[in-house]
Design a protein around this motif. Structure first.
Motif, PDB file in Angstrom:
ATOM      1  N   UNK A   1      22.426  42.555  45.497  1.00 44.01           N
ATOM      2  CA  UNK A   1      22.688  43.908  45.062  1.00 44.01           C
ATOM      3  C   UNK A   1      22.844  44.824  46.274  1.00 44.01           C
ATOM      4  N   UNK A   2      21.969  44.643  47.252  1.00 43.18           N
ATOM      5  CA  UNK A   2      22.045  45.481  48.454  1.00 43.18           C
ATOM      6  C   UNK A   2      23.367  45.251  49.176  1.00 43.18           C
ATOM      7  N   UNK A   3      23.777  43.996  49.274  1.00 45.29           N
ATOM      8  CA  UNK A   3      25.041  43.710  49.953  1.00 45.29           C
ATOM      9  C   UNK A   3      26.227  44.267  49.166  1.00 45.29           C
ATOM     10  N   UNK A   4      26.178  44.194  47.849  1.00 43.31           N
ATOM     11  CA  UNK A   4      27.262  44.741  47.033  1.00 43.31           C
ATOM     12  C   UNK A   4      27.374  46.251  47.241  1.00 43.31           C
ATOM     13  N   UNK A   5      26.239  46.945  47.251  1.00 42.50           N
ATOM     14  CA  UNK A   5      26.272  48.387  47.490  1.00 42.50           C
ATOM     15  C   UNK A   5      26.687  48.688  48.924  1.00 42.50           C
ATOM     16  N   UNK A   6      26.197  47.904  49.872  1.00 39.16           N
ATOM     17  CA  UNK A   6      26.587  48.106  51.272  1.00 39.16           C
ATOM     18  C   UNK A   6      28.073  47.890  51.483  1.00 39.16           C
ATOM     19  N   UNK A   7      28.602  46.842  50.864  1.00 41.12           N
ATOM     20  CA  UNK A   7      30.033  46.564  50.982  1.00 41.12           C
ATOM     21  C   UNK A   7      30.845  47.673  50.301  1.00 41.12           C
ATOM     22  N   UNK A  22      19.321  52.093  47.088  1.00 45.11           N
ATOM     23  CA  UNK A  22      19.142  50.769  46.472  1.00 45.11           C
ATOM     24  C   UNK A  22      18.293  49.894  47.388  1.00 45.11           C
ATOM     25  N   UNK A  23      18.603  49.869  48.672  1.00 40.46           N
ATOM     26  CA  UNK A  23      17.835  49.064  49.624  1.00 40.46           C
ATOM     27  C   UNK A  23      16.381  49.527  49.677  1.00 40.46           C
ATOM     28  N   UNK A  24      16.164  50.824  49.714  1.00 39.96           N
ATOM     29  CA  UNK A  24      14.804  51.361  49.773  1.00 39.96           C
ATOM     30  C   UNK A  24      14.024  51.021  48.507  1.00 39.96           C
ATOM     31  N   UNK A  26      14.476  48.420  46.479  1.00 32.29           N
ATOM     32  CA  UNK A  26      14.129  46.994  46.470  1.00 32.29           C
ATOM     33  C   UNK A  26      12.988  46.701  47.445  1.00 32.29           C
ATOM     34  N   UNK A  27      13.026  47.336  48.618  1.00 29.49           N
ATOM     35  CA  UNK A  27      11.911  47.176  49.570  1.00 29.49           C
ATOM     36  C   UNK A  27      10.607  47.656  48.948  1.00 29.49           C
ATOM     37  N   UNK A  28      10.671  48.796  48.269  1.00 26.72           N
ATOM     38  CA  UNK A  28       9.468  49.403  47.693  1.00 26.72           C
ATOM     39  C   UNK A  28       8.828  48.522  46.619  1.00 26.72           C
ATOM     40  N   UNK A  29       9.628  47.724  45.927  1.00 28.11           N
ATOM     41  CA  UNK A  29       9.059  46.859  44.891  1.00 28.11           C
ATOM     42  C   UNK A  29       8.872  45.427  45.388  1.00 28.11           C
ATOM     43  N   UNK A  30       9.014  45.235  46.700  1.00 28.67           N
ATOM     44  CA  UNK A  30       8.716  43.944  47.309  1.00 28.67           C
ATOM     45  C   UNK A  30       9.824  42.917  47.268  1.00 28.67           C
ATOM     46  N   UNK A  31      11.049  43.361  47.027  1.00 24.32           N
ATOM     47  CA  UNK A  31      12.184  42.434  47.016  1.00 24.32           C
ATOM     48  C   UNK A  31      12.961  42.551  48.323  1.00 24.32           C
ATOM     49  N   UNK A  32      13.706  41.506  48.695  1.00 21.61           N
ATOM     50  CA  UNK A  32      14.493  41.563  49.931  1.00 21.61           C
ATOM     51  C   UNK A  32      15.533  42.681  49.871  1.00 21.61           C
ATOM     52  N   UNK A  33      15.738  43.327  50.996  1.00 22.87           N
ATOM     53  CA  UNK A  33      16.703  44.429  51.066  1.00 22.87           C
ATOM     54  C   UNK A  33      17.929  44.067  51.891  1.00 22.87           C
ATOM     55  N   UNK A  34      18.234  42.790  51.966  1.00 20.94           N
ATOM     56  CA  UNK A  34      19.406  42.334  52.700  1.00 20.94           C
ATOM     57  C   UNK A  34      19.337  40.843  52.946  1.00 20.94           C
ATOM     58  N   UNK A  35      20.368  40.325  53.577  1.00 17.43           N
ATOM     59  CA  UNK A  35      20.457  38.888  53.821  1.00 17.43           C
ATOM     60  C   UNK A  35      19.308  38.388  54.690  1.00 17.43           C
ATOM     61  N   UNK A  36      19.042  39.075  55.789  1.00 21.48           N
ATOM     62  CA  UNK A  36      17.973  38.624  56.691  1.00 21.48           C
ATOM     63  C   UNK A  36      16.616  38.632  55.997  1.00 21.48           C
ATOM     64  N   UNK A  59      42.684  31.233  41.029  1.00 19.98           N
ATOM     65  CA  UNK A  59      43.956  31.402  41.751  1.00 19.98           C
ATOM     66  C   UNK A  59      43.751  31.979  43.148  1.00 19.98           C
ATOM     67  N   UNK A  60      42.724  31.503  43.841  1.00 18.48           N
ATOM     68  CA  UNK A  60      42.476  31.930  45.211  1.00 18.48           C
ATOM     69  C   UNK A  60      41.777  33.267  45.355  1.00 18.48           C
ATOM     70  N   UNK A  61      41.362  33.856  44.244  1.00 17.22           N
ATOM     71  CA  UNK A  61      40.640  35.121  44.332  1.00 17.22           C
ATOM     72  C   UNK A  61      39.267  34.964  43.689  1.00 17.22           C
ATOM     73  N   UNK A  62      38.350  35.755  44.147  1.00 19.33           N
ATOM     74  CA  UNK A  62      36.989  35.741  43.628  1.00 19.33           C
ATOM     75  C   UNK A  62      36.637  37.165  43.202  1.00 19.33           C
ATOM     76  N   UNK A  63      36.313  37.350  41.929  1.00 21.01           N
ATOM     77  CA  UNK A  63      35.942  38.703  41.487  1.00 21.01           C
ATOM     78  C   UNK A  63      34.581  39.113  42.059  1.00 21.01           C
ATOM     79  N   UNK A  64      34.480  40.371  42.450  1.00 29.12           N
ATOM     80  CA  UNK A  64      33.246  40.924  42.995  1.00 29.12           C
ATOM     81  C   UNK A  64      32.807  42.099  42.138  1.00 29.12           C
ATOM     82  N   UNK A  65      31.513  42.204  41.890  1.00 31.20           N
ATOM     83  CA  UNK A  65      30.951  43.404  41.280  1.00 31.20           C
ATOM     84  C   UNK A  65      30.684  44.385  42.406  1.00 31.20           C
ATOM     85  N   UNK A  66      31.361  45.507  42.377  1.00 37.70           N
ATOM     86  CA  UNK A  66      31.190  46.545  43.382  1.00 37.70           C
ATOM     87  C   UNK A  66      30.704  47.806  42.678  1.00 37.70           C
TER      88      UNK A  66
END
Length: 92
Positions: A1-7, A22-24, A26-36, A59-66
């Motif tokens: 979710x963080x990466x989708x919002x960041x992207x 969104x990142x803050x 997720x951090x506040x509830x103890x979930x990861x806030x990014x890939x690292x 067909x060579x494309x991948x749908x993304x939720x943004x």
């Protein structure tokens, strides 16, 4: 979710402040806030290579939720995977 919002913010679709909130939250509830924080150490090229095996690939494309902001997600089937790869390298 963080990466989708960041992207989304990097593409100018969503305000950066929303991506930060969104990142803050997720951090506040103890979930990861990014890939690292999730223990992902792969580079963008490796991650995108894995995405190419996703069952939603069509067909060579991948749908993304943004996002256009919190509560404003949408499906985008025109995402450039080279752009995603570069974003993931910067986000690491």
């Amino acid at each position: 979710m963080v990466l989708a919002f960041g992207y989304s913010a990097a593409r100018g679709l969503a305000p950066q402040i929303d991506a930060d909130r969104v990142a803050a939250h997720l951090r506040a509830i103890g979930l990861p806030d990014g890939a690292a924080a999730a223990g992902i150490t792969a580079d963008g090229e490796t991650l995108v290579a894995h995405m190419l095996h996703d069952k939603k690939m069509d067909a060579g494309t991948l749908p993304f939720l943004l996002a256009r902001g919190i509560g404003g997600t949408f499906l985008d089937k025109s995402v450039d995977l080279a752009d995603v790869r570069a974003f993931l390298d910067r986000a690491a």
